[in-house]
Motif scaffolding. Structure first.
Motif, PDB file in Angstrom:
ATOM      1  N   ALA A 168      27.976 -88.480 -55.706  1.00 17.86           N
ATOM      2  CA  ALA A 168      27.726 -87.797 -54.439  1.00 17.86           C
ATOM      3  C   ALA A 168      27.865 -86.291 -54.589  1.00 17.86           C
ATOM      4  O   ALA A 168      27.039 -85.516 -54.076  1.00 17.86           O
ATOM      5  N   LYS A 169      28.906 -85.849 -55.316  1.00 17.89           N
ATOM      6  CA  LYS A 169      29.101 -84.412 -55.512  1.00 17.89           C
ATOM      7  C   LYS A 169      27.953 -83.804 -56.304  1.00 17.89           C
ATOM      8  O   LYS A 169      27.466 -82.721 -55.989  1.00 17.89           O
ATOM      9  N   THR A 170      27.509 -84.522 -57.356  1.00 16.41           N
ATOM     10  CA  THR A 170      26.388 -84.022 -58.156  1.00 16.41           C
ATOM     11  C   THR A 170      25.131 -83.889 -57.316  1.00 16.41           C
ATOM     12  O   THR A 170      24.396 -82.893 -57.412  1.00 16.41           O
ATOM     13  N   ALA A 171      24.875 -84.883 -56.457  1.00 15.45           N
ATOM     14  CA  ALA A 171      23.693 -84.845 -55.596  1.00 15.45           C
ATOM     15  C   ALA A 171      23.774 -83.702 -54.590  1.00 15.45           C
ATOM     16  O   ALA A 171      22.794 -82.974 -54.369  1.00 15.45           O
ATOM     17  N   ILE A 172      24.943 -83.505 -53.995  1.00 11.32           N
ATOM     18  CA  ILE A 172      25.108 -82.427 -53.016  1.00 11.32           C
ATOM     19  C   ILE A 172      24.968 -81.061 -53.670  1.00 11.32           C
ATOM     20  O   ILE A 172      24.303 -80.162 -53.138  1.00 11.32           O
ATOM     21  N   ASP A 173      25.574 -80.913 -54.863  1.00 11.15           N
ATOM     22  CA  ASP A 173      25.439 -79.647 -55.585  1.00 11.15           C
ATOM     23  C   ASP A 173      23.980 -79.367 -55.919  1.00 11.15           C
ATOM     24  O   ASP A 173      23.517 -78.219 -55.857  1.00 11.15           O
ATOM     25  N   GLY A 174      23.253 -80.408 -56.297  1.00 11.01           N
ATOM     26  CA  GLY A 174      21.832 -80.243 -56.599  1.00 11.01           C
ATOM     27  C   GLY A 174      21.038 -79.805 -55.386  1.00 11.01           C
ATOM     28  O   GLY A 174      20.159 -78.941 -55.483  1.00 11.01           O
ATOM     29  N   LEU A 175      21.354 -80.375 -54.225  1.00  4.39           N
ATOM     30  CA  LEU A 175      20.656 -79.991 -52.998  1.00  4.39           C
ATOM     31  C   LEU A 175      20.974 -78.546 -52.623  1.00  4.39           C
ATOM     32  O   LEU A 175      20.089 -77.793 -52.192  1.00  4.39           O
ATOM     33  N   TYR A 176      22.244 -78.149 -52.787  1.00  4.88           N
ATOM     34  CA  TYR A 176      22.624 -76.780 -52.448  1.00  4.88           C
ATOM     35  C   TYR A 176      21.993 -75.751 -53.401  1.00  4.88           C
ATOM     36  O   TYR A 176      21.842 -74.582 -53.052  1.00  4.88           O
TER      37      TYR A 176
END
Length: 420
Positions: free
Chosen positions: A232-240
């Motif tokens: 989840a953190k990796t996905a959120i960082d990617g979106l940001y």
């Protein structure tokens, strides 16, 4: 009958005339030249002339592309200095020994003419050269020592210290685990010597079984939760990070060094980026701006021939083709940003957004330039309201607040300010 004439009458008149004549000649020969003034007005005006025309190649107290300028009116007369500044080629061609010695010392590098400068401009320029921005060597040394001694004071813990602290903490934790293991071992041996029930002995004597731990429900739940959190953190960082090009450093068609031009030579950013104080865009400099200097500077001092990188500028001029610089800093079309509003009105330094540009051999995007980054700046930046009547009403309305007037207080957080 002729009247008697004094025997000293004629000599007195002659001596008086001779004295007046000598005083006149002496006044012409030894009068202080008014060109070099130490008034603040002349020095300030001269600094403006220096920054616009001389700073690219000269410094006051040390050599750069050209010689240090301080003391020129001690070495030569102000009139000579003015003539050389206006048209150095003519002074060299006249056979002037000093001018030709300078010409030879700096590898026959010709200084461009400045015929457009008025006599008042030249007087102010000489005033700044002689009296402007003087630095006390003792004070400078003390300031340097103070900066070195105070480095890191109040500026946070350096990165290397943080690494050392983390390593020490890990070692301490390992030592604690070892000590706990020894304590458990000693207590187990002591308890085994006591009279215990069979169930207690079995409990104390049980062995650690890794397999059972790995198969336990608690372990599976913990591992699953960690994996889900990591994904989840990796996905959120990617979106940001979508659209964020922090660190982007493209290869340019000419290897232009900001460290040399803006750092070593101290050329003002506004000299090349001409629109930064008058318009929305800072402007990418044209080859004509490069040629203001490089029609004279063809290589690094001490080298022969034309530099291959400078030759690319000549080729662009000869072929009537613009230099295709690669844009580094890009904002989305939905965002409005005005350079003059920030630089001219707000007094924001270029380094605030672009980082230590004067140290970059290759320019890269220093800041994230995200909306959150801009909003944080608007929340923290104080308004320079002094001397600007535009802000008088706002300052008056904000007088009751304990905090200083900041950008956020004048609409800096309104959506329509940037997203029109």
């Amino acid at each position: 009958m002729l009247s008697k004439r004094s025997l000293v009458g004629v000599p007195l008149k002659f001596h008086t005339l001779a004295l007046l004549f000598l005083l006149f000649l002496g006044g012409q020969a030894f009068a202080v030249d008014p060109a070099v003034s130490d008034s603040e007005e002349a020095i300030a005006a001269g600094k403006t002339v220096f920054n616009a025309n001389c700073k690219q190649c000269h410094k006051l107290d040390q050599k750069a592309v050209g010689p240090a300028l301080r003391g020129i009116t001690d070495r030569r007369s102000p009139d000579w200095a003015k003539s050389f500044i206006k048209n150095s080629q003519a002074v060299i061609a006249s056979g002037d020994d000093y001018a030709n010695a300078l010409y030879a010392e700096y590898n026959n590098l010709m200084m461009p003419s400045h015929e457009f400068l008025s006599d008042a401009d030249l007087d102010n320029l000489l005033s700044y050269i002689e009296y402007g921005d003087k630095v006390d060597p003792a004070a400078a040394a003390a300031a340097t020592a103070g900066a070195a001694g105070g480095e890191g004071a109040g500026g946070g813990i350096p990165t290397e210290y943080l690494t050392i602290i983390v390593v020490v903490l890990v070692i301490v934790l390992l030592l604690i685990l070892i000590v706990l293991g020894l304590i458990i071992s000693i207590l187990t041996k002591y308890v085994n010597k006591q009279d215990l029930d069979e169930d207690d002995k079995e409990f104390i004597s049980q062995k650690f079984q890794l397999g059972k731990v790995l198969k336990s429900d608690a372990f599976v739940i913990i591992v699953t939760a960690l994996v889900v959190a990591l994904v989840a953190k990796t996905a959120i960082d990617g979106l940001y990070s979508v659209g964020v090009q922090q660190g982007y450093a493209p290869t340019q068609p000419i290897a232009y060094s900001h460290a040399l031009h803006a750092g070593t030579l101290e050329i003002e950013c506004q000299y090349c980026h001409t629109g930064v104080e008058i318009g929305k865009s800072a402007n990418i400099p044209s080859a004509n701006i490069c040629m203001n200097c490089h029609m004279h500077v063809q290589n690094v001092q001490g080298q022969e021939g034309v530099s291959p990188e400078i030759q690319k500028i000549y080729d662009a001029i000869d072929n009537n083709q613009p230099i295709e610089w690669v844009r580094v800093h890009n904002l989305p079309d939905l965002a409005y940003f005005n350079h003059s509003q920030h630089v001219k009105v707000g007094g924001i330094e270029c380094q605030t957004c672009h980082g230590p540009i004067q140290e970059m051999e290759v320019v890269y995007q220093y800041s994230s330039l995200t909306m959150g980054w801009c909003i944080d700046c608007h929340r923290q930046t104080e308004i320079a309201a002094g001397g600007n009547e535009y802000y008088d009403k706002l300052v008056q309305l904000h007088a009751d607040s304990k905090d200083a007037l900041k950008v956020k207080d004048i609409g800096g957080l309104e959506c329509a300010k940037c997203h029109y």
